[in-house]
Design a protein around this motif. Structure first.
Motif, PDB file in Angstrom:
ATOM      1  N   GLU A 143      69.265  -4.579  29.232  1.00  0.00           N
ATOM      2  CA  GLU A 143      70.644  -4.129  29.463  1.00  0.00           C
ATOM      3  C   GLU A 143      70.669  -3.162  30.650  1.00  0.00           C
ATOM      4  N   TRP A 178      71.829  -7.253  31.670  1.00  0.00           N
ATOM      5  CA  TRP A 178      71.659  -7.034  33.114  1.00  0.00           C
ATOM      6  C   TRP A 178      70.256  -7.477  33.491  1.00  0.00           C
ATOM      7  N   TRP A 179      70.121  -8.401  34.341  1.00  0.00           N
ATOM      8  CA  TRP A 179      68.860  -8.949  34.875  1.00  0.00           C
ATOM      9  C   TRP A 179      68.563 -10.390  34.472  1.00  0.00           C
ATOM     10  N   VAL A 245      74.817 -10.389  34.904  1.00  0.00           N
ATOM     11  CA  VAL A 245      75.391  -9.349  34.058  1.00  0.00           C
ATOM     12  C   VAL A 245      76.293 -10.046  33.043  1.00  0.00           C
TER      13      VAL A 245
ATOM     14  N   ARG B 314      67.586   8.194  34.411  1.00  0.00           N
ATOM     15  CA  ARG B 314      67.088   7.115  33.573  1.00  0.00           C
ATOM     16  C   ARG B 314      66.441   7.673  32.307  1.00  0.00           C
ATOM     17  N   HIS B 406      65.652  -1.822  38.239  1.00  0.00           N
ATOM     18  CA  HIS B 406      66.781  -1.575  39.147  1.00  0.00           C
ATOM     19  C   HIS B 406      66.338  -1.255  40.574  1.00  0.00           C
ATOM     20  N   TYR B 586      77.267  -1.333  38.511  1.00  0.00           N
ATOM     21  CA  TYR B 586      78.120  -2.400  37.983  1.00  0.00           C
ATOM     22  C   TYR B 586      79.137  -2.832  39.036  1.00  0.00           C
ATOM     23  N   ALA B 589      77.547  -4.871  41.925  1.00  0.00           N
ATOM     24  CA  ALA B 589      77.166  -6.253  41.604  1.00  0.00           C
ATOM     25  C   ALA B 589      78.272  -7.237  41.964  1.00  0.00           C
ATOM     26  N   TRP B 590      79.492  -6.859  41.641  1.00  0.00           N
ATOM     27  CA  TRP B 590      80.585  -7.825  41.812  1.00  0.00           C
ATOM     28  C   TRP B 590      80.881  -8.129  43.257  1.00  0.00           C
TER      29      TRP B 590
END
Ligand SMILES: Cc1cc2nc3c(=O)[nH]c(=O)nc-3n(C[C@H](O)[C@H](O)[C@H](O)COP(=O)(O)OP(=O)(O)OC[C@H]3O[C@@H](n4cnc5c(N)ncnc54)[C@H](O)[C@@H]3O)c2cc1C
Ligand SMILES: Cc1cc2nc3c(=O)[nH]c(=O)nc-3n(C[C@H](O)[C@H](O)[C@H](O)COP(=O)(O)OP(=O)(O)OC[C@H]3O[C@@H](n4cnc5c(N)ncnc54)[C@H](O)[C@@H]3O)c2cc1C
Ligand SMILES: [Ca+2]
Lengths: 620, 620
Positions: A143, A178-179, A245, B314, B406, B586, B589-590
Motif C-alpha cells: 500500500e 500502490w505498486w 494504484v 516513513r 517509492h 498520489y 501519479a495521476w
C-alpha cells in the motif's frame, strides 16, 4: 550466439585464445543439453521476429512504449499457442522477449498465489480461467503507506453475514494499494491482501480474489478507483509495466473469494483454522526468491558479457612507434574490477541451480509433512536473494563504468539494464529487512549450540563451532589461497565468529528485542558473511575440475560467449558478438528524433534571438 | 527553505529536536552571509518562475524535452540581462535552474579554453562575442575511438602555407568527435582538439577555434557533418543536453584560429614555443575539477536531504497496541547507511571550499612564475575529483534504496539525480585513470624521501615518514576514536604505509613502467587512501567546535534543512520540506499520460482478443 552480420569477427583473435571447450561450457551454463537446446531455440525465435525488436524502447514516450509491450505480450502468446510450446518453452520465450509486462505478474504471482493459498475447489474454479488468460490477474499487497510490514496493511475485508459477502474497503489514503504490476491498466482481477474483520474483531491479513474491471468493456467496476502510478527509473526499462494504484469504496465479493487454504470463514462468520499448516506459504516465498537469485545470474552475466567484449575492443594508451594502443582489458585495474564480476555471474548461476534443487526438496518434504528444513531454507533463500541482488545491481553499474563514456549511452544497453534491474533489491523483501530475518535464525542457532540440537543445511557448519572458533588460518604464502578447502574454512570461521560475537553482545541486553534493534548493523554484517559463505561453498563444490592454469584473461571472451546470448537479447552495441562497435554506435546515433531535422525545434524561438541580439544592458 | 504550502509542517517535531542554530549552519554551508543571500535569492527567483518548472521532464520525449531546455536557457539569459545580475548571481541562477544545457559548455569549457589557451589578441577577439552570446561554443576533444588518451586523437589540423590556413580533417570513422555537449544541435563554434601537422611532420595535439554552423541560417558549414549522439542514461536527466558527433571533410580555418598561447605557428609554418610555460594548462584543469568536487557536495546533499526527510516520514513495523509504527530513521541500520553520507556531504563541501582556495593560490603563484605547488595541486584535484564523484554516485543510489519502493518512482527525484550525476565519474578524466595519475606523484614522493626534498601541500605528511612507519595506534577503547588527532594519524599512517609498500614492490621491477602496470590495482588503492586522508584532514581542520553531544539523530532534519534547498530544486515528493509525502505522491501519479484514458491505447488490439478467445490449441 554467432551473430556475424557483416561476416567479419573482430574478436576472432580473442576467441582463439580460449583454453576450454566453449560448447561444453554453454551446456554447463544452461544446466543440461536439453535446457541448452530449448533456450537456444527460443532465443533465436525471439531474435528473428521483428515484433520483438526492442532497441527503440528508450526513444518511446510512455503510451507508445506501453502499447508496444501489449503488442509483444499478445504476439508471444500467439506464438506459444501456434507452436504448441511446452510450459518450459513458453517461459523461455517470455524470458527472451526481455520486457517487463503484466503477464509476468499474472504467471509469476497471481497464479502461484492461488495455487499456494487457494483451496482445491478455488483452484479448480480460477486456475483454468487464468491459464487460458480469460482473466488477467495481479498481486495487490503493498500500500502507499505500508510495504515491508505486511501486518501493518490498512485495507479491510469485513464479513457481512447478511449477504454472505466480504466488503473490501480502503479506509485512508495511505491504504491505497500502490505498486502492483499489471494493476494500473490491464488486470481484470487481483489477489488483494486485506485485514479480515468479523463482528468488529480482527483476524490478520489474508488474500482475496477481487474482480477489478468488467470483462465486457474493461471499465473499473463500481467502487473501484484504479490507475498507473507514473514513471519509474530510466527510459524504457520498467516503464513497460503498469504498476498501479487501487482504492476500494466498499466493494463486495462473495465469501468464497477469500483464499481459504489455511484459514476458513464459514457461512456463519466463524473462523476455522484448516489442518494445512501456515508455513506452507513460505514454500511460495522460497520459490519466488529462488527465481530472483537465478535472474541475478542472468542480469549479471548480461552486463559482464557487454563489458568484457567491449574491453577487448576498446584501446587506450600504450601505443609505441605508431602501433595500436593497448586493449583496456589488458590493464590490471580493468581486470581487477571486471573478472570478479565474471566469476560471480558463474557463482550465482550455480547457487541458483542449487536453490532450485532446494525448492524441490522442500516441496517434497512439505507434501510428506516434514517441516524440519523449512526455516533454514526460508532464511537461506531470503539471504541469498538479498546478497545476489545487491551485488548484481552494483556490478551492472560497475560494468557500465568499465565501458567509459560510451557506457553512458543507451545504445550500450547498460543504463536500461541497471534501471530495470535495481528494484530487485527492494521488491520481494527489502534487502536489509531480509538480512535481519537471516540474523534471527543465526542468533537462534548460536544460542542452541551445545544443546544437542544439530543445525542443518547451510547452517550445519555452525555445528563445528568449537573447531572453527579456535582454528588458525593455514595460509603461509599467497598460493595457499588457491586451496579451496582453505578458502572454505576461512569463510566458515569468519561467518561463525561474527555470529558468535553478535550473540555475545546480544546476551548483554535484558530485553532481547531491544538488543536486536541496537545491534542490527552488526547483525546485518554477520548475515552477509553467512550468505557469502553459502555462495563460496556452492561454487567450490561445483568446481571439481581444475581451474585452467593461465587464469581468466585468455579465456575471458570465451567465458562470456558461453552464455550464448543473442545480440537481440544483449541489446548492446558495445557487447555485439562480432565486436564491430564503432560503425554501429555511429549508425545508432542518427536514429535519435533530435536528428530528424537539421535545425532543432525551438531554435527559432529560443536560440536565434540570443545570437542576433545586441546586448547593451548586461553588466557581464 | 520554508515551503509550507498547506500550512502544516509534518516534520515540525523533528525540527524542534535540533541542538544547533540552523540559520548559522545555513551560512556556514553557503560559505558566507553574502553567498547565502545570493543563493537564497536566486533559488527563490527560479522556484517561483513557472518557466523553470521541471517536474514534467521525465514524461517528455526527447524533442519536447530539448525544446524546453532551449526555452529555459533563453529565459535564464533574459532574466540575467533584465535584472542586471552580477556574474556570481548569474552563475547561481543557472545552477538552480538545474538542467544540463548547451550553455554549461559555453560558459564552463569554451570560454575557459579560450581564456587559458588563447593569446591576448585571440581573447580580445573571441571573448566579447562569447560573453554576449553572439556565438555559442563547445569543447570538442573526445572522439568515437579516443577519450582518456588525448595524445591518441586522430583528427588532423594540417597547415597550408599557400593559403595561410589550417585544414581540419577527420581521416577515419573513429576520429569523429563524439560526446561534446552543446555540439549536437546548437553550437556555432567549437574549440576542436587536433593533431598539428606541418610539412608532413606532427607537432602534438592543440586546440583550434572552428566555426561549425552559419550564423545566418544555423546550417552546418560545408564539409561539416554534425548531429546528436542519442539517448543517454535515464529519462529527463542528461538528455536535455545535445552531446554531439562531428566530422570534418577538409574544413579550412585561418591560421589565427589555432589557440597559440603556448605554441605558435608562423606565417611560414615555423613552430615557435612561447615563453608561457605549458603547465599553465594544468591551471584550467585544477579549476574545472575543483568545481566538480564542489558539485559533488551539492548532488550528495540533495540526495541526503531527500532520504533523511523521507526516513523521518516513513514508518514501518514496531507499532505496539495500535500505536504508530516506528519512523525508519530510528532503525540503526538505516542510520548506519544514511548518516555517514550526511557527514560526507558536509565534508565534501569543506573540501570544495578548500580546493577553491587552492585554485586561487595556484593561480596567484603562476602569475608570479612560481610553479612549485602545481604538480601537487594538480594531483590533489585529480584525486579528489575521482574520490568524491565515485562516492557521490554510489551514495545517491544508496539514498534511493533507503527510500524503499517509492525511491524507484521518478517523483522521488532520485532516479533522475542518479542518472544525471553518474557521468561525473567519467568526464573530465575517468576516475581510475585519475587515481593512477595520483599514484605517480605518490611514488615519486616516496622515492625522494630522505633526499632532502621536502614534500609540500597535502603530501607534506610523507615528510614524517619515519615516525608514521613506526607509530603504534594509540586507540585503547572505542571512545578514543573520537579524538581527531588519533583519527588523523591513523589515516596518515595507513596512506603512507600503502604507498611505501607499493614503492617497495615497484623497485623489484627492472622496467618501472612495467612494474607500474603490473601493480596498478594496488597503486589505485594507495591513491584512494591518500585522497581519503585529505578529506578527513580538511574536515577535522574545520571542526573547531565540539560535535554536538547527542549525536546525529536529533539533528538529522536540521542538518539537511541547513542546505536551504527549495522544493523546486530538490524536485522530490519524498524530500518535501513539509513532509506531506503521501497525498502528493498520489496526486503526482495521476499526471502520467497512461492515465489520460481509462482504457489504454492498444487494449482493443492486443488484450481484448486474448481475454475473449477460446484457446483450444494450447497444450498449457
Ligand atoms: C518495481 C516494483 C514492483 C513492485 N511490484 C509489486 C507487486 O506486484 N505487488 C505488490 O504488492 N508490491 C509490489 N512492489 C512493492 C514492494 O514489494 C515494496 O516496495 C517492498 O516490499 C519494500 O517495501 P517498502 O517500499 O515499504 O520499503 P520500506 O520498508 O518503507 O523501506 C524504507 C527503508 O526502511 C528500511 N526498513 C524498513 N523496515 C525496517 C526494519 N524493520 N529495520 C530496519 N530497516 C527497515 C528499509 O531497509 C529501507 O531502507 C513493487 C515495488 C517495486 C519497486
Ligand atoms: C555525459 C558526458 C559528457 C561529456 N562531455 C564532453 C565534452 O563536452 N567534450 C569532450 O571532449 N568530451 C566529453 N565527454 C567525453 C569524456 O571526456 C570521456 O568519455 C572521458 O574522458 C572518458 O574517456 P573514454 O570514454 O575514452 O573512456 P576509456 O578510457 O575508453 O575507458 C574505458 C575503460 O578503460 C579504462 N582505462 C582507460 N585507460 C586506462 C589506463 N591507462 N589504465 C587503466 N585503465 C584504463 C577506464 O578506467 C575504463 O574502465 C563527455 C562524456 C560524457 C559521458
Ligand atoms: Ca509525443
Amino acid at each position: 550466439m554467432e551473430d556475424l552480420e557483416g561476416g567479419v569477427d573482430f574478436l576472432a583473435d580473442e576467441r582463439k585464445k580460449a583454453k576450454f571447450d566453449v560448447e561444453a561450457m554453454k551446456i554447463f551454463w544452461a544446466g543440461s543439453q536439453h535446457k541448452f537446446q530449448v533456450a537456444d531455440r527460443m532465443a533465436r525465435l525471439v531474435a528473428s521476429d521483428p515484433v520483438f525488436k526492442k532497441d527503440d524502447r528508450v526513444r518511446l514516450e510512455r503510451k507508445e512504449l506501453f502499447k508496444g509491450t501489449l503488442r509483444k505480450a499478445a504476439h508471444a502468446w500467439k506464438r506459444i499457442v501456434e507452436l504448441r510450446l511446452s510450459e518450459e518453452e513458453a517461459s523461455q520465450l517470455r524470458f527472451f522477449v526481455d520486457e517487463p509486462a503484466y503477464t509476468d505478474l499474472h504467471w509469476g504471482m497471481f497464479i502461484p498465489a492461488i495455487k499456494g493459498q487457494g483451496t482445491e475447489e478455488q483452484q479448480r474454479k480460477w486456475l483454468p480461467l487464468a491459464y487460458r488468460m480469460q482473466i488477467i490477474g495481479c498481486y495487490a499487497q503493498t500500500e502507499l503507506g505500508h510495504g515491508s510490514n505486511v501486518q501493518g496493511l490498512e485495507t479491510t475485508a469485513t464479513f457481512d453475514s447478511e449477504t454472505d459477502e466480504f466488503v473490501i474497503n480502503s479506509p485512508t489514503l495511505t491504504s491505497s494499494k500502490w505498486w502492483p504490476g499489471g494493476l494500473g491498466k490491464i488486470s481484470t482481477h487481483a489477489v488483494v491482501y486485506a485485514r479480515l474483520m468479523i463482528d468488529g474483531k480482527e483476524h490478520g491479513v489474508h488474500g482475496f480474489i477481487v474482480q477489478l474491471r468488467s470483462l465486457d468493456d474493461h471499465l473499473p467496476l463500481p467502487g473501484i478507483t484504479v490507475g498507473d502510478i507514473g514513471m519509474k527509473f530510466g527510459s524504457g526499462a520498467y516503464n513497460t509495466m503498469d504498476n498501479g494504484v487501487l482504492q476500494f469504496d466498499h466493494v463486495r465479493i462473495p465469501r468464497d473469494q477469500m483464499l481459504m487454504r489455511v484459514l476458513q470463514v464459514t457461512r456463519e462468520g466463524k473462523v476455522v483454522q484448516s489442518d494445512v499448516p501456515r508455513q506452507l506459504i513460505y514454500g511460495t516465498m522460497v520459490y519466488v526468491r529462488q527465481t530472483i537469485v537465478y535472474d541475478a545470474s542472468r542480469a549479471l552475466s548480461k552486463a559482464v558479457c557487454i563489458a568484457t567484449r567491449y574491453s577487448a575492443v576498446r584501446r587506450q594508451f600504450g601505443s609505441q612507434n605508431g602501433g595500436r594502443e593497448t586493449q583496456v582489458i589488458d590493464y590490471k585495474t580493468q581486470q581487477n574490477r571486471l573478472f570478479p564480476l565474471l566469476a560471480s555471474a558463474y557463482a550465482f548461476r550455480i547457487v541458483g541451480d542449487w536453490l532450485n534443487w532446494l525448492y524441490r526438496d522442500v516441496t517434497e518434504r512439505l507434501q510428506a509433512n516434514d517441516f524440519s528444513t523449512l526455516p533454514e531454507a526460508h532464511a537461506c533463500t531470503a539471504g541469498l536473494k538479498s546478497l545476489t541482488t545487491s551485488f548484481t545491481a552494483d556490478a551492472i553499474e560497475e560494468c557500465r563504468k568499465l565501458c567509459g563514456g560510451h557506457g553512458y549511452l543507451c545504445s550500450s544497453g547498460l543504463p536500461e539494464l541497471f534501471a530495470v534491474y535495481v528494484p530487485a533489491c527492494t521488491y520481494e523483501g527489502d534487502n536489509v529487512v531480509l538480512l535481519l530475518q537471516v540474523a534471527r535464525i543465526l542468533m537462534k542457532t548460536v544460542s542452541q549450540l551445545g544443546s544437542g540440537k544439530q543445525p542443518v543445511g547451510t547452517i550445519a557448519y555452525m555445528g563445528r563451532a568449537e573447531n572453527l572458533m579456535q582454528s588458525q588460518c593455514s595460509v603461509k604464502k599467497a598460493e595457499d589461497w588457491l586451496n579451496p578447502a582453505t578458502v572454505l574454512e576461512v569463510f566458515e570461521a569468519r561467518s561463525l565468529r561474527m555470529s558468535v560475537a553478535c550473540a555475545k553482545n546480544l546476551s548483554q541486553f535484558s530485553n532481547p528485542e531491544e538488543g536486536f534493534l541496537e545491534l542490527s548493523a552488526d547483525l546485518v554484517g554477520a548475515s552477509v558473511a553467512h550468505c557469502q559463505l553459502i555462495v563460496v561453498s556452492k561454487f567450490i563444490e561445483k568446481l571439481q575440475q581444475d581451474i585452467p592454469g593461465e587464469g581468466v584473461r585468455p579465456n575471458a571472451i570465451a567465458l562470456v560467449d558461453a552464455f550464448n546470448y543473442t545480440d537481440h537479447f544483449l541489446g548492446s552495441v558495445l557487447g555485439r558478438y562480432d565486436g564491430n562497435v564503432y560503425p554501429k554506435l555511429y549508425e545508432e546515433a542518427w536514429k535519435d528524433p533530435l536528428n530528424d531535422s537539421v535545425i532543432p525545434d525551438g531554435f527559432h524561438e529560443y536560440v536565434r534571438p540570443l545570437l542576433k541580439r545586441q546586448v547593451r544592458t548586461s553588466r557581464l
